[in-house]
Design a protein around this motif. Structure first.
Motif, PDB file in Angstrom:
ATOM      1  N   ASP A  82       1.033  -4.049   5.791  1.00 52.44           N
ATOM      2  CA  ASP A  82       1.380  -5.101   4.826  1.00 52.44           C
ATOM      3  C   ASP A  82       1.687  -6.415   5.537  1.00 52.44           C
ATOM      4  OD1 ASP A  82       1.105  -3.276   2.775  1.00 52.44           O
ATOM      5  OD2 ASP A  82       3.253  -2.960   2.492  1.00 52.44           O
ATOM      6  N   SER A  98       2.609   1.664   6.880  1.00 54.35           N
ATOM      7  CA  SER A  98       2.254   0.816   5.737  1.00 54.35           C
ATOM      8  C   SER A  98       2.926  -0.541   5.835  1.00 54.35           C
ATOM      9  CB  SER A  98       2.648   1.506   4.421  1.00 54.35           C
ATOM     10  OG  SER A  98       1.877   2.670   4.206  1.00 54.35           O
ATOM     11  N   ARG A 149       0.852  -1.179   0.000  1.00 54.20           N
ATOM     12  CA  ARG A 149       0.000   0.000   0.000  1.00 54.20           C
ATOM     13  C   ARG A 149       0.886   1.225   0.000  1.00 54.20           C
ATOM     14  NH1 ARG A 149      -5.018  -0.581   0.883  1.00 54.20           N
ATOM     15  NH2 ARG A 149      -5.251   1.485   1.758  1.00 54.20           N
ATOM     16  N   SER A 209       2.096   5.008   0.255  1.00 50.35           N
ATOM     17  CA  SER A 209       1.676   6.170   1.029  1.00 50.35           C
ATOM     18  C   SER A 209       1.360   7.325   0.103  1.00 50.35           C
ATOM     19  CB  SER A 209       2.791   6.587   1.995  1.00 50.35           C
ATOM     20  OG  SER A 209       2.490   7.816   2.592  1.00 50.35           O
TER      21      SER A 209
END
Length: 216
Positions: free
Chosen positions: A24, A20, A3, A5
């Motif tokens: 994850d 993140s 993902r 930022s």
């Protein structure tokens, strides 16, 4: 699925990257070990952090899992919507459903630990953690409902099917692949192709054939 930022150059960049990384890692652990088996120590090890550091970003194990579950279905919805929006206007409703089948499976099986975590643990997490997830599930189901409605309007769904029930059966089958599919068993491409054939011919009207004439 990593993902990224939305923060670029700022003092929060490192913090956002770490958050993140934790998400994850939690998605990977949750997708494999499930809600009951997910421990913060496992998440920390996966993220290459000390376990207490997680509490700087998330108040509790439940808050972390709730965020993963929400992100899983939210990402899946956005991925499907982007795929549908990119289609030409003249594509048939049934072909649009085939694109939805492929989008669901690719995101679930190949692209996103978040999607697998969300799908596999939807029935395991406590009700108090499901509020945001359920809203996203409703939005995702609305996309499918629109696809099915268009197919019914064009006569591309057999008239002996209840469309909402058929939709639920299709999504149930697609979701269940996260429980048994393995890349050593077949490729994602093969899985998608088989699912598309299965869904298309389950939903499509049955071609009428002439009855054989009786011999006298």
């Amino acid at each position: 699925m990593p993902r990224k930022s939305s923060v670029t150059e700022s003092s929060d960049t490192k913090s956002q990257r770490t958050r993140s990384r934790i998400l994850d890692a939690a998605a990977r652990v949750l997708s494999v070990k499930g809600y009951a088996g997910t421990r913060l120590t496992d998440v920390a090890k996966e993220a290459d952090l000390q376990a207490p550091a997680i509490y700087y970003y998330f108040k509790s194990r439940e808050d972390l899992i709730e965020e993963v579950m929400f992100c899983g279905i939210s990402d899946l919805r956005h991925y499907l919507q982007a795929a549908i929006d990119a289609l030409p206007d003249d594509l048939s409703p049934m072909d649009r459903i085939m694109v939805a089948v492929e989008s669901h499976l690719r995101h679930e099986l190949e692209l996103s630990d978040y999607a697998r975590a969300s799908i596999r643990n939807s029935g395991q997490i406590p009700k108090r953690l499901k509020t945001r997830q359920q809203k996203e599930e409703s939005a995702y189901n609305r996309i499918w409902r629109g696809l099915m409605r268009d197919a019914v309007a064009e006569g591309q769904i057999r008239d002996d099917l209840d469309a909402p029930l058929a939709q639920a059966l299709v999504l149930g089958a697609l979701n269940w692949t996260a429980e048994w599919w393995h890349p050593r068993r077949s490729s994602v491409e093969t899985m998608v192709a088989n699912a598309q054939v299965f869904v298309r011919y389950s939903l499509s009207p049955v071609a009428k054939t002439a009855r054989p004439r009786r011999r006298r």
